[in-house]
Design an enzyme around this catalytic site. Sequence first.
Site, mmCIF file in Angstrom:
data_model
loop_
_atom_site.group_PDB
_atom_site.id
_atom_site.type_symbol
_atom_site.label_atom_id
_atom_site.label_comp_id
_atom_site.label_asym_id
_atom_site.label_seq_id
_atom_site.Cartn_x
_atom_site.Cartn_y
_atom_site.Cartn_z
ATOM 1 N N PHE A 1 0.806 -1.226 0.000
ATOM 2 C CA PHE A 1 0.000 0.000 0.000
ATOM 3 C C PHE A 1 0.837 1.273 0.000
ATOM 4 C CE2 PHE A 1 0.979 -0.158 4.540
ATOM 5 C CZ PHE A 1 1.151 1.188 4.828
ATOM 6 N N LYS B 1 -1.376 -7.042 -9.498
ATOM 7 C CA LYS B 1 -2.325 -7.096 -8.376
ATOM 8 C C LYS B 1 -1.958 -5.940 -7.448
ATOM 9 C CE LYS B 1 -3.058 -8.319 -4.515
ATOM 10 N NZ LYS B 1 -3.485 -7.368 -3.435
ATOM 11 N N GLU C 1 -4.912 -3.821 -2.159
ATOM 12 C CA GLU C 1 -6.370 -3.652 -2.013
ATOM 13 C C GLU C 1 -6.692 -2.371 -1.240
ATOM 14 O OE1 GLU C 1 -4.496 -5.951 -0.753
ATOM 15 O OE2 GLU C 1 -4.853 -6.191 1.397
ATOM 16 N N LYS C 2 -5.662 -1.768 -0.615
ATOM 17 C CA LYS C 2 -5.925 -0.556 0.169
ATOM 18 C C LYS C 2 -5.912 0.705 -0.687
ATOM 19 C CE LYS C 2 -4.328 -2.439 4.510
ATOM 20 N NZ LYS C 2 -3.455 -3.608 4.276
ATOM 21 N N SER D 1 5.120 -7.037 3.131
ATOM 22 C CA SER D 1 5.592 -7.480 4.446
ATOM 23 C C SER D 1 6.305 -8.830 4.369
ATOM 24 C CB SER D 1 4.384 -7.599 5.385
ATOM 25 O OG SER D 1 3.545 -8.625 4.898
ATOM 26 N N CYS E 1 9.656 1.904 3.212
ATOM 27 C CA CYS E 1 10.536 0.786 3.570
ATOM 28 C C CYS E 1 11.954 1.268 3.777
ATOM 29 C CB CYS E 1 10.485 -0.285 2.501
ATOM 30 S SG CYS E 1 11.160 0.310 0.972
#
Length: 514
Positions: free
Chosen positions: A167, A191, A194-195, A244, A299
């Site tokens: 995200f 993909k 989804e956030k 993650s 990150c």
Amino acid sequence: LYRPYSVESAAKSSHAEIPPSVKLLIGGQFLDSRANDFIDVINPATQDVLCKVPLTTVEEFEAAVAAAKQAYPKWRDTPITARQRIMLKFQELIRRDKEKLAQNVTMEQGKTLPDAHGDVFRGLEVVEHCCNMSTLQMGEFVENVSTGIDTYSIRQPLGVCAGICPFNFPAMIPLWMFPVAVTCGNTFILKPSEKDPGASILLAELAAEAGLPPGVLNIVHGTHDIVNHICDHPDIKAISFVGSDVAGLHIYSRAASKGKRVQCNMGAKNHAVVMPDAEIDMTANALVGAAFGAAGQRCMAISTAVFVGDTKAWEDRLVERAQKLKVSAGIEPLADIGPVISKQAKDRICNLVQSGVESGARLVLDGRNIQVPGYSSGNFIGPTILADVTPDMECYKQEIFGPVLLCMKANSLSEAIEVVNKNRYGNGTAIFTTSGVAARLFQHEVDVGQVGINVPIPVPLPFFSFTGWKGSFAGDMNFYGKAGVHFFTQIKTVTAQWKDSAGQGVTTVMPTSQ
Ligand code: NAD
């Protein structure tokens, strides 16, 4: 087409409006999913539901892979110069729409608008690099490996590849993936997180406008199930993942067990080592910017400062600067720090801070209870600084991924390097010093893949590669740059004989060239 949220559309829309469903992209068509289940995309500054992400059905996923597979032979055989020219147009269109992209990132992800522009720009640079990627796809040639025989290698694409995104950089990270893959001649299944899927859809619209043929880029949505389908599908040859550790290690082992090539960029704990001779203002400003920018959700954020020698004076300087940062919704013109992505993320971050306090750390700045005028329901955390942190504390062992800076002490540079090297992660690190000798020693000894010398966030530009080490990376070919091209291509080695008298009868002996 799905029109992702912008600041203007948000201002116009009423709360009673039904949030739009995010489209799939299959074979060049932006489609409504037939899914029964959807996930809300929530503005983290307000909790407004911006749109709904479908959990792509198995049939839709199969259709996306089939479209990518069908598009592959023609795309692979499209001249590389033509593929590069599409990237040239694509980068121009990203520049044209950078404000729209950045607004979408701010609405869905929460970061400030100038920082969202940075998110777009760092991705744009990868697209720019793709405009001349043919030089990295060159093979090698050795003439006369035997009399009249030459050997050469060529780099060919893999086929259908896939990318699974986190995200925190909704524009940059998809752009680390699909432009490199498709310029090498692959087709792609993306993909998005989804956030915050909106930037991916906007980018896909621009890629289509730039001339990327139908089926070359496809988009599916969802979470664990769709990711597992991507790992298992026999027609998908390679997977790029950023996110993650839990997801990355799962994807790495599951996809590798199906024979796929996988690159996984994962979590981090980035240390800044501050020497007593460091330039004071530059260092304090750099630490505060790198620890709290993007609400610590990078990150490569500096999440731990290791001070060699005196720490108190540095703590005071950090607190003074951090207190001046304005925490607010990312669309607010003066905001320095936006919200964290979700209520769950906020709770997790606050719990880790609390665990630090309970295990003996000193809370020198506490942003947990910050009130942000006009945004009472946003997921805000103000800059937070914990001092006297030790390696056994949970707040140190885990990635916090929030606006929290841990301060540690070391008696010497070697002791500081030992702290960094013992950490399980190896994404980024930085040393602040005016001594070339100290910097040179640090650069050589530190067990981390991306090193800054008086540079707090040393994210390499696309002609290099993103080279996290240890627990921050799984795989052996990194993202973008030369390594990225190697990841998305495989070597074919050809041995060719062209000579007037080809043979001297049957031989059953292993050919040698003595
Ligand atoms: P995440 O792992 O929760 O999600 C990443 C992607 O994996 C999403 O698309 C999600 O749908 C999917 N996913 C999540 N859990 C899964 C599971 N158990 N099985 C299968 N799929 C799963 O990560 P995030 O919270 O979106 O991103 C933050 C993390 O990403 C941080 O750890 C951060 O350090 C890391 N990150 C690393 C880099 C890097 O280059 N090293 C860059 C950006 C972010």
